[in-house]
Motif scaffolding. Structure first.
Motif, PDB file in Angstrom:
ATOM      1  N   SER A  54       2.619   1.651  -3.334  1.00 46.04           N
ATOM      2  CA  SER A  54       1.739   2.113  -4.416  1.00 46.04           C
ATOM      3  C   SER A  54       1.501   3.616  -4.301  1.00 46.04           C
ATOM      4  N   TRP A  69       0.829  -1.209   0.000  1.00 50.32           N
ATOM      5  CA  TRP A  69       0.000   0.000   0.000  1.00 50.32           C
ATOM      6  C   TRP A  69       0.866   1.262   0.000  1.00 50.32           C
ATOM      7  N   THR A 111      -4.946   5.654 -12.709  1.00 52.24           N
ATOM      8  CA  THR A 111      -3.990   5.064 -11.777  1.00 52.24           C
ATOM      9  C   THR A 111      -4.394   5.290 -10.325  1.00 52.24           C
ATOM     10  N   LEU A 129      -6.920  -0.421  -3.904  1.00 49.34           N
ATOM     11  CA  LEU A 129      -5.932  -1.165  -3.121  1.00 49.34           C
ATOM     12  C   LEU A 129      -6.053  -0.800  -1.639  1.00 49.34           C
ATOM     13  N   LYS A 159      -6.860   2.863  -8.973  1.00 47.95           N
ATOM     14  CA  LYS A 159      -6.303   1.569  -8.564  1.00 47.95           C
ATOM     15  C   LYS A 159      -5.667   1.658  -7.176  1.00 47.95           C
ATOM     16  N   VAL A 160      -5.006   2.762  -6.885  1.00 58.08           N
ATOM     17  CA  VAL A 160      -4.416   2.962  -5.558  1.00 58.08           C
ATOM     18  C   VAL A 160      -5.522   3.053  -4.497  1.00 58.08           C
TER      19      VAL A 160
END
Length: 171
Positions: A28, A25, A57, A64, A60-61
């Motif tokens: 990222s 985490w 992007t 996550l 996606k973080v």
């Protein structure tokens, strides 16, 4: 003796999973903040294209974080008694993970969708609007909130990583 060895192995696996999740985490967030976003705006031919890459992007973080955050909270609660850290340190770690997860949720469910809607409502590019235009001002404010949320989560993750490693080394 075998049960003690199994317990030791279980603690090692738990420690590994915890550090792995935090590192993924944190990594990222750092990669996004220091590599992806600046590179997209430096290399891609238009700011709109760079914004599209960054928007994709960051989504996606955020996801996550929304997956890893609850997993870390579960690991914290499940391992509460096994840790040799003080109750205060355990509570601080739990609160920091909650802050990280809240920052990911805030970004995912409010900041990013609002920025996307705002961008879609503008005919043309954000950069084509006057600096004093209310839509551009609102977009810039949202961008600052996004940066702040990611920064808070990143610094909280660094603190959690430090406290996690410290607590496992105290064993």
């Amino acid at each position: 003796m075998a049960s003690v060895a199994r317990l030791g192995l279980a603690h090692q696996i738990a420690a590994f999973l915890e550090v792995l999740l935090i590192a993924v985490w944190l990594g990222s967030m750092m990669f996004f903040s220091f590599a992806v976003a600046p590179s997209a705006f430096a290399v891609l031919p238009t700011r709109e294209l760079a914004g599209a890459v960054v928007t994709s992007t960051i989504a996606k973080v955020e996801v996550l974080g929304l997956i890893i955050g609850p997993l870390l909270i579960l690991l914290q609660v499940a391992g509460w008694r096994a840790r040799r850290a003080s109750a205060m340190t355990k509570a601080v770690r739990l609160v920091l993970i909650g802050v990280m997860t809240s920052a990911a949720a805030l970004s995912r469910f409010w900041i990013s969708p609002t920025m996307i809607e705002l961008r879609a409502s503008i005919s043309g590019s954000i950069d084509d609007l006057a600096i004093t235009d209310p839509l551009r001002i609102h977009f810039n404010e949202l961008h600052q909130y996004s940066v702040a949320a990611m920064s808070v989560a990143l610094f909280a993750a660094l603190a959690v990583l430090f406290l996690t490693v410290r607590s496992w080394l105290k064993r």
